[in-house]
Design an enzyme around this catalytic site. Sequence first.
Site, PDB file in Angstrom:
ATOM      1  NE  ARG A  14      32.279  48.227  42.934  1.00  0.00           N
ATOM      2  CZ  ARG A  14      33.034  47.150  42.696  1.00  0.00           C
ATOM      3  NH1 ARG A  14      33.297  46.789  41.458  1.00  0.00           N
ATOM      4  NH2 ARG A  14      33.511  46.436  43.689  1.00  0.00           N
ATOM      5  CG  HIS A  50      37.198  47.714  47.521  1.00  0.00           C
ATOM      6  ND1 HIS A  50      35.867  47.564  47.844  1.00  0.00           N
ATOM      7  CD2 HIS A  50      37.460  46.754  46.585  1.00  0.00           C
ATOM      8  CE1 HIS A  50      35.353  46.572  47.141  1.00  0.00           C
ATOM      9  NE2 HIS A  50      36.290  46.058  46.373  1.00  0.00           N
ATOM     10  CD  GLN A 108      38.306  42.145  48.052  1.00  0.00           C
ATOM     11  OE1 GLN A 108      37.378  42.108  47.258  1.00  0.00           O
ATOM     12  NE2 GLN A 108      38.870  41.034  48.526  1.00  0.00           N
ATOM     13  CG  ASP A 156      43.984  46.169  43.050  1.00  0.00           C
ATOM     14  OD1 ASP A 156      43.335  45.427  42.285  1.00  0.00           O
ATOM     15  OD2 ASP A 156      43.534  47.246  43.486  1.00  0.00           O
ATOM     16  CB  CYS A 192      40.680  42.612  45.725  1.00  0.00           C
ATOM     17  SG  CYS A 192      41.232  43.701  44.400  1.00  0.00           S
ATOM     18  NE  ARG A 206      34.013  41.873  49.138  1.00  0.00           N
ATOM     19  CZ  ARG A 206      33.885  42.647  48.068  1.00  0.00           C
ATOM     20  NH1 ARG A 206      34.610  42.418  46.997  1.00  0.00           N
ATOM     21  NH2 ARG A 206      33.058  43.686  48.057  1.00  0.00           N
TER      22      ARG A 206
END
Length: 308
Positions: free
Chosen positions: A108, A135, A138, A227, A267, A295
């Site tokens: 990340r 991402h 996700q 988001d 998310c 996930r």
Amino acid sequence: MKNFINISDCSSSELRTIIEEAKKRKKNRSGLNKSAPDIDKPFEGKSMAMIFEKPSTRTRMSFDIAVKQLGGTSIVLNPEGIHYGKGDETLKDTAKVLTEYVDIVMLRTASHKNLEEFGKHLGIPIINGLSDKSHPCQIMSDIMTFEETKGSITGKIISWLGDGDNNMSNSLIEAAGKFGFHLKIGCPNKYMPNKKILSWAKKNKVNLLVTKKPEEAVKDSDCIMTDKWVSMNDKVNKKVKKKNLKNYQVNERLMQKAKSDAIFMHCLPVGRGEEVTDNVIDGEQSVVWRQALNRVHVQKSIINWCLD
Ligand code: CP
Ligand code: NVA
């Protein structure tokens, strides 16, 4: 051996294989304890190193559990606690050393360039656990969650409200092209998708509408997504950005303009009362906790795909 860095790097059939394996493995382990291994333990005797330059709850936990369920082990490396391109060791050398110790790396990062640089020098696969540009893990979990709830995503209408130029919206646009769904993005001009992703969308014939009108973006939608208005490391005036996006809040009024059985996805982490109201995120149409759970299942098939 393959890297998983962007949705756009994979073919539609590779992405479909990942989703279908995740669904199958999830079904096959029904009744097992959360961290009990799958019967075939495909990652037995293997390990994953995870490096987080930014905070994470879901990605950290879900990869750790995913690796356990595959029968392997994981280790989390704090960039502050290792030599990580800080002058005393280059990223290239750290990558070469990790190649000797583990079988796969998850990173990340605040800089997508770090992912590319690391990937170039690793002799093992690397997975993007979120960068400033994308991402993908996700979004794969979101596709799986959508399909578990509403069937095939191909041909469906997905709406995205708020910041139209962040890691999630980039990966969602790529997914619209690969999975063949209609994507409608509602955002002000200032937060429109960037030119690079718009040109990718055009080239790949993505069924994409970008509109300033939130009502138009959610009309007839099967799923409304949003988001955080201010992403991690987003170097903006937070107050100004939040003010500019306030008409794009997902609330009951906007949810009613979508299909009556539309779902809501986020998310997480969420800015409650900002991009979404409590009534919507805690309401019956919300599938956000299932997104978080999935996930785990998707990370497992991403790992297996990377390792062939
Ligand atoms: N959705 C997501 O990636 O959450 P974390 O930042 O907690 O990993
Ligand atoms: N766009 C958000 C996603 C968090 C999972 C961020 O980068 O902070």
